[in-house]
Design a protein around this motif. Structure first.
Motif, PDB file in Angstrom:
ATOM      1  N   PHE A 149       0.831  -1.190   0.000  1.00  8.81           N
ATOM      2  CA  PHE A 149       0.000   0.000   0.000  1.00  8.81           C
ATOM      3  C   PHE A 149       0.872   1.249   0.000  1.00  8.81           C
ATOM      4  N   LYS A 150       0.268   2.377  -0.294  1.00 13.25           N
ATOM      5  CA  LYS A 150       0.967   3.645  -0.184  1.00 13.25           C
ATOM      6  C   LYS A 150       1.150   4.006   1.281  1.00 13.25           C
ATOM      7  N   ASP A 151       2.127   4.862   1.549  1.00 15.17           N
ATOM      8  CA  ASP A 151       2.368   5.343   2.907  1.00 15.17           C
ATOM      9  C   ASP A 151       1.116   6.084   3.376  1.00 15.17           C
ATOM     10  N   PRO A 152       0.412   5.580   4.397  1.00 13.07           N
ATOM     11  CA  PRO A 152      -0.871   6.173   4.789  1.00 13.07           C
ATOM     12  C   PRO A 152      -0.690   7.365   5.718  1.00 13.07           C
ATOM     13  N   PRO A 153      -1.688   8.239   5.785  1.00 16.93           N
ATOM     14  CA  PRO A 153      -1.644   9.312   6.773  1.00 16.93           C
ATOM     15  C   PRO A 153      -1.813   8.747   8.176  1.00 16.93           C
TER      16      PRO A 153
END
Length: 258
Positions: A149-153
């Motif tokens: 996954f993308k780096d999440p907030p």
């Protein structure tokens, strides 16, 4: 709800870094924080996905850390984030059928190691992970990246001091364990959940759940309860997994009564 953890002592270049319950955190997410006992990798089959999760080998070793003992004496701090709690796997599977849209903004309370939030990401949700412990937030980001996954907030969040940001949906797992935090949680939902938003809170059947349920009703929230098969439960159970589905007063239901 964990209070503020003490900051790890700063090390000079000549001092050897040692394992700590409050480790120094790198900007490099390919690294691992140096914690007591180290890390292990486990895999969980959630729906059609397999989620890999780095978690402490022995979270109980955190309790031997002098800084944890001092923080506990000072303000009842406990390193809850380091444990994978009983309801987490069932909630991870249940979240795949959540009624909110993948376009909605979603906040996870008490993310810990991030398993439930990662399951939500696997179905396309835009999850913001929140926890009080910086190490937990570091591991949520690391686990997200290592699952593709993308780096999440992330949001460092003290439940007693809610943020002004509001979300379409909020979920949490085993956050109703202690009666004194029930009103704190409901205050947070009142501020951080959008007017027509929806909250799911999972519980493994802890004895405090009826108190939370009643307080939520007394505060004017709309609450229904269902089990892992999404069958309605009339009153909170002390014998098994359940989800509290919570809406602010006058919200429009997003799910149908089973």
């Amino acid at each position: 709800m964990p209070p503020t953890p003490p900051q790890p002592p700063s090390n000079s270049r000549n001092e050897k870094r040692t394992a700590s319950a409050f480790p120094e955190l790198s900007d490099d997410l390919s690294t691992f924080p140096e914690i007591p006992g180290g890390w292990r990798l486990e895999e969980y089959n959630i729906g059609e996905s397999t989620i890999s999760l780095h978690r402490p080998i022995d979270p109980d070793l955190f309790l031997d850390d002098a800084d944890v003992a001092a923080a506990n004496v000072r303000n009842d701090y406990m390193p809850f984030w380091a444990y994978l709690w009983p309801a987490a796997v069932k909630m991870s599977k249940a979240i795949l059928n959540a009624p909110w849209s993948p376009e909605d903004s979603v906040l996870e309370l008490g993310s810990g190691l991030g398993l439930v939030g990662l399951a939500a990401m696997s179905r396309g949700d835009r999850v913001t992970f929140s926890d009080y412990d910086p190490t937990a937030l570091f591991m949520c980001r690391k686990n997200a990246l290592e699952n593709g996954f993308k780096d999440p907030p992330v949001m460092q969040l003290d439940w007693r001091e809610p943020k002004s940001e509001q979300f379409d949906a909020i979920f949490g797992c085993e956050v109703t364990y202690d009666a004194p935090i029930h009103s704190v949680l409901l205050d947070l939902l009142n501020l951080m959940l959008k007017p027509n938003g929806l909250c799911w809170l999972a519980d493994p059947g802890r004895y405090q759940s009826p108190k939370f349920y009643q307080l939520a009703l007394d505060r004017g929230f709309e609450v229904r309860i269902f089990n892992e098969d999404f069958k309605a439960i009339e009153v909170p159970s002390s014998e098994g997994f359940q989800i509290f589905e919570i809406r602010k007063p006058d919200s429009t239901p997003l799910t149908k009564q089973s």
